[in-house]
Design a protein around this motif. Structure first.
Motif, PDB file in Angstrom:
ATOM      1  N   GLY A 162     -22.478  44.910  16.090  1.00 56.61           N
ATOM      2  CA  GLY A 162     -23.314  43.721  16.270  1.00 56.61           C
ATOM      3  C   GLY A 162     -24.788  44.034  16.195  1.00 56.61           C
ATOM      4  N   LEU A 163     -25.178  45.153  16.834  1.00 58.25           N
ATOM      5  CA  LEU A 163     -26.592  45.547  16.818  1.00 58.25           C
ATOM      6  C   LEU A 163     -27.042  45.905  15.401  1.00 58.25           C
ATOM      7  N   MET A 164     -26.193  46.642  14.672  1.00 56.93           N
ATOM      8  CA  MET A 164     -26.560  47.026  13.312  1.00 56.93           C
ATOM      9  C   MET A 164     -26.668  45.795  12.410  1.00 56.93           C
ATOM     10  N   LYS A 165     -25.762  44.846  12.601  1.00 51.50           N
ATOM     11  CA  LYS A 165     -25.821  43.603  11.820  1.00 51.50           C
ATOM     12  C   LYS A 165     -27.095  42.820  12.160  1.00 51.50           C
ATOM     13  N   ALA A 166     -27.443  42.797  13.464  1.00 51.17           N
ATOM     14  CA  ALA A 166     -28.650  42.070  13.889  1.00 51.17           C
ATOM     15  C   ALA A 166     -29.898  42.696  13.303  1.00 51.17           C
ATOM     16  N   LEU A 167     -29.949  44.043  13.278  1.00 49.02           N
ATOM     17  CA  LEU A 167     -31.133  44.731  12.745  1.00 49.02           C
ATOM     18  C   LEU A 167     -31.263  44.505  11.230  1.00 49.02           C
ATOM     19  N   SER A 168     -30.118  44.274  10.580  1.00 45.85           N
ATOM     20  CA  SER A 168     -30.184  44.034   9.122  1.00 45.85           C
ATOM     21  C   SER A 168     -30.742  42.644   8.805  1.00 45.85           C
ATOM     22  N   ILE A 169     -30.644  41.702   9.741  1.00 47.04           N
ATOM     23  CA  ILE A 169     -31.220  40.342   9.555  1.00 47.04           C
ATOM     24  C   ILE A 169     -32.181  40.069  10.714  1.00 47.04           C
ATOM     25  N   LEU A 170     -33.023  41.047  10.970  1.00 45.66           N
ATOM     26  CA  LEU A 170     -33.852  41.025  12.171  1.00 45.66           C
ATOM     27  C   LEU A 170     -34.755  39.791  12.222  1.00 45.66           C
ATOM     28  N   ASP A 171     -35.377  39.445  11.087  1.00 43.38           N
ATOM     29  CA  ASP A 171     -36.320  38.325  11.104  1.00 43.38           C
ATOM     30  C   ASP A 171     -35.616  37.025  11.483  1.00 43.38           C
ATOM     31  N   GLU A 172     -34.413  36.827  10.934  1.00 46.16           N
ATOM     32  CA  GLU A 172     -33.670  35.613  11.245  1.00 46.16           C
ATOM     33  C   GLU A 172     -33.253  35.572  12.720  1.00 46.16           C
ATOM     34  N   VAL A 173     -32.871  36.731  13.213  1.00 46.43           N
ATOM     35  CA  VAL A 173     -32.462  36.832  14.621  1.00 46.43           C
ATOM     36  C   VAL A 173     -33.636  36.481  15.532  1.00 46.43           C
ATOM     37  N   ILE A 174     -34.834  37.037  15.199  1.00 47.73           N
ATOM     38  CA  ILE A 174     -36.023  36.757  16.023  1.00 47.73           C
ATOM     39  C   ILE A 174     -36.355  35.264  15.964  1.00 47.73           C
ATOM     40  N   ARG A 175     -36.243  34.704  14.773  1.00 46.65           N
ATOM     41  CA  ARG A 175     -36.555  33.276  14.620  1.00 46.65           C
ATOM     42  C   ARG A 175     -35.633  32.427  15.485  1.00 46.65           C
ATOM     43  N   ILE A 176     -34.335  32.742  15.460  1.00 45.45           N
ATOM     44  CA  ILE A 176     -33.372  31.963  16.250  1.00 45.45           C
ATOM     45  C   ILE A 176     -33.658  32.098  17.736  1.00 45.45           C
ATOM     46  N   ILE A 177     -33.970  33.333  18.157  1.00 41.56           N
ATOM     47  CA  ILE A 177     -34.225  33.555  19.587  1.00 41.56           C
ATOM     48  C   ILE A 177     -35.485  32.808  20.028  1.00 41.56           C
TER      49      ILE A 177
END
Length: 816
Positions: A381-396
């Protein structure tokens, strides 16, 4: 008065007692006195180690007061007396009781002398390093936990036990109907035995014994009896001998000393030393001058200093026999297996341990896989999140709160709840390229770990290889040399009399009525020539100086004999009456008389006893046949038929002759070589051809150089002296030559026979308290046709003397 609410049961007492005691027995068998076959621990021992583990009171940390641990154990796990908990705790710390101590203790924890330990408020303890191997993986759901006695916490039912503790440290205990005695063993040997069983599941006890040679006691010593070890390893029960390790050292002045450096297992050293010294003080053994305990911090050392010229081997053998310097150890290997007490051999113990370890490794592997897969899921999960980091930050950033952020991540990118939780909890510094590398590396390691664990669970051979690897690691870490020596055979202990008894001369006396004693030379010398003390109707048949190292054989009229070493004869003053033979043996009859007393220095291989009976039987039997192993009762010397009785016993070498005199006056002389040799329980052969109503009145052995004359006494009080040359040597079982002149009225009849010289004195004893002494020199020599000379009145007090004479004449013996 009872209230209506009370429930009173009307039960039979035997039912109540049976039920209650049955429950109690089950409890103390399963939950108190017997060890578990899997971890080798009793419940109290397991609870102590677990409590110390939970509290962090372990080998890598400092010591803590023992009282704190005891209180913790009592309060949480073991609701019993504090002394039982502390004593169990102390025993696990005593390196003379357990082969590998499970607890380290600061302060006085007792001693091999039986000294008690200091109170628990003074001592400090922690688990030993090897104890961590018993407790390792306890937190990985490897064993079952149950609630404690008050349901406030939980405790393990068994420990993982990474090494075979039951065999390594052994166990001892007593419960209801069961007891256990499992000796300690060498850790290295036991692990090698377990590995052998893993490699070769069909191996035999003998195969295991090539590796596990026998018990290895923490106190060392020598084990004798490999057959006993094999029997115990096969059946669970067996016996061996455990002997102290000793050496005989030379001292100055030609003296020696015995040095003891190792004693048998669970023997109290102070009691052993006292026992040996008491033997010296009580003079039960000669040759010991001093017993010293020189034990110090460098090791055990007991010194037995010997007197000059003492037999060191003899003293040592006596101590082996009569003290705890040598003991018998009885295996009784009972342990709880499948919740039941079971007598187990070494293979069944190893199998129980192996089955337990397979279960532990399986459960541990399953636990580790669950943990690894859970972590692997988070890493993914962490590796997947780091691969789409910008999208993850935007959602958070666009979420209302943490919960909303997690929900948005789950719905938008299909993260699981646990992955979403890990992402929103991620710290900002982790959002670097370096962290991605670390995550990838961790993911690879987890994949490798999961693969290895699944291989263990999927293949029995991989599981066994894992177990062997762990056992070898423990063997390498905790390897110790063997302390106890194993010897194949049990040595026979032979005790020489000289180590038991002071060699001294004594005067031994035996009377016709059976009174026996030995008298010290000082008491005899102080008697100023007084006659032997005895009853007025009795007379002495044996008075002689003997050594306490000699033996005495007493032959009775019933054909029995009594054997006694001289030092075991009653020690009585010369002026006092001796002790009756019925006190020496319990099975003598009232009508049994002593007919001969024969002293023996050694039991020669060439000498024989010659027996003559009243009814005309003669027997020769080797002296060696009469040296008994046990002599608490009378023993058979000759097998008598009917109403026959033994009248004569003498020692011969085979070149002598025998002279027999019958009651009716016949004399027969022949060579002893005509008498065949036979055993101790035989009847012999015919000695003399007797007429009806006749019997043998006396018998004497004639040596080749014999110069004494024959002296015979008749029932009328007449004595007759004849030269031996009057009789030629003829054959056995003949009637012989007549030695009396026949009288029509009141004929003479012989009642006794002896050999005497002119210097001797003849005693004639009667049953009327009359004793006649006569110098043989006053008795003239006659031919065969004479009736001899009267030596006492034919009428005494108006009664014929023939009714008075009852005892044989003897030649007076003098003390040399």
């Amino acid at each position: 008065m009872s209230t209506p609410d009370e429930k009173i049961q009307d039960l039979a007492l035997e039912e109540v007692l049976g039920d209650r005691f049955g429950r109690y027995s089950k409890y103390i068998i399963q939950e108190r006195a017997l060890p578990d076959a899997r971890d080798g621990l009793k419940p109290v021992q397991r609870r102590i180690l677990f409590a110390m583990h939970v509290e962090g009171n372990t080998a890598e940390k400092g010591f803590r007061k023992s009282a704190k641990t005891v209180g913790n154990v009592i309060g949480n796990y073991h609701p019993h007396g504090d002394s039982s908990v502390y004593e169990a705790m102390v025993r696990m710390s005593q390196d003379w009781k357990v082969r590998n101590t499970l607890i380290e203790m600061h302060g006085n924890n007792g001693s091999v002398d039986g000294d008690p330990p200091a109170a628990m408020r003074y001592t400090e303890a922690r688990t030993s390093k090897i104890s961590s191997e018993l407790l390792r993986d306890l937190d990985k759901e490897t064993v079952d936990f149950v609630s404690n006695f008050d349901d406030t916490t939980s405790e393990p039912t068994v420990l993982p036990s990474r090494f075979p503790n039951l065999l390594v440290n052994g166990s001892t205990g007593i419960s209801a109907g069961y007891a256990t005695d499992i000796p300690p063993h060498n850790l290295t040997e036991v692990i090698e035995g377990v590995i052998k069983r893993l490699d070769k599941p069909d191996c035999t006890t003998l195969d295991i014994m090539k590796l596990i040679k026998g018990p290895d006691f923490p106190t060392g010593g020598i084990i004798q009896g490999i057959d006993g070890i094999q029997k115990a390893y096969e059946t669970g029960k067996g016996r061996v001998v455990v002997r102290s390790k000793t050496v005989i050292e030379d001292m100055r002045g030609g003296r020696q000393q015995i040095v003891i450096t190792e004693i048998p297992y669970e023997i109290n050293k102070a009691t052993l030393v006292k026992r040996m010294d008491d033997l010296r003080i009580d003079k039960k053994i000669e040759g010991i001058s001093e017993v010293r305990d020189e034990t110090d911090r460098t090791g055990l050392r007991i010194v037995i200093e010997l007197k000059k010229d003492a037999n060191a081997d003899g003293v040592l053998n006596y101590l082996f026999k009569n003290t705890d310097l040598q003991i018998s150890y009885n295996f009784n290997m009972v342990a709880i297996f499948n919740k039941r007490p079971q007598l187990m051999g070494v293979i069944s113990m190893i199998d129980a341990y192996i089955a337990h370890q397979k279960e532990i490794i399986t459960k541990r592997s399953e636990y580790d896989i669950r943990r690894a897969k859970a972590r692997q899921h988070i890493i993914d999960g962490l590796m997947k999140a780091l691969s789409i980091l910008d999208e993850v930050i935007r959602i958070i950033r666009g979420s209302k709160d943490k919960r909303d952020a997690k929900l948005n991540l789950q719905t938008t990118y299909d993260f699981s709840e646990k992955q979403a939780e890990a992402i929103v909890s991620l710290q900002l510094y982790r959002l670097t390229n370096t962290d991605i590398t670390q995550l990838q590396q961790e993911a690879d390691e987890l994949a490798t770990q999961i693969s290895a664990l699944e291989a263990i669970l999927g293949d029995e051979n991989n599981l066994i290889a894992c177990l062997k690897s762990e056992l070898n690691e423990i063997k390498k870490t905790y390897k110790t040399p063997r302390l106890t020596v194993i010897e194949n055979e049990i040595s026979e202990i032979k005790i020489d009399t000289e180590v038991l008894v002071a060699s001294e001369d004594v005067v031994v006396s035996v009377t016709k009525e059976g009174y026996v004693k030995r008298t010290g030379m000082r008491s005899y010398s102080a008697s100023n020539g007084e006659d032997l003390s005895m009853k007025e109707t009795d007379h002495a048949i044996f008075i002689q100086t003997m050594n306490t190292m000699d033996s005495l054989l007493l032959f009775t009229s019933k054909g029995n004999y009594i054997y006694r070493p001289v030092h075991e004869l009653p020690d009585i003053k010369w002026k006092n009456l001796g002790e009756h033979v019925s006190h020496l043996v319990s099975d003598t009859s009232a009508e049994e008389e002593v007919v001969a007393a024969i002293p023996m220095k050694t039991f020669s291989e060439t000498d024989y006893f010659l027996f003559v009976t009243k009814n005309g039987m003669i027997k020769a039997s080797a002296v060696l046949n009469y040296k008994p192993q046990r002599y608490s009762k009378t023993l058979m010397a000759i097998n008598l038929k009917g109403d026959d009785s033994l009248i004569s016993v003498e020692t011969v070498i085979g070149n002598e002759e025998v002279f027999l005199a019958s009651h009716n006056g016949y004399g027969l002389r022949y060579s002893i070589s005509e008498v065949p040799l036979s055993g101790a329980r035989t009847a012999g052969v015919k000695a003399m051809n007797l007429k009806a109503g006749d019997y043998i009145a006396g018998a004497k052995v004639i040596v080749p150089s014999e110069t004494r004359d024959l002296v015979l006494v008749t029932q009328r009080g007449s004595a007759k002296r004849m030269k031996l040359s009057e009789f030629e040597t003829i054959s056995r079982a003949k009637r012989g030559l007549l030695m009396l002149r026949e009288l029509k009225s009141s004929p003479h009849r012989f009642i006794s026979l002896d050999l005497a010289s002119s210097k001797d004195i003849i005693h004639i004893a009667t049953n009327k308290e009359v004793v006649v002494d006569m110098d043989v020199s006053n008795l003239r020599v006659t031919d065969r046709y004479s009736n001899g000379s009267f030596i006492m009145d034919e009428q005494l007090e108006g009664v014929p003397v023939e009714t008075w004479l009852s005892l044989a004449t003897i030649t007076e013996n003098t003390v040399e």
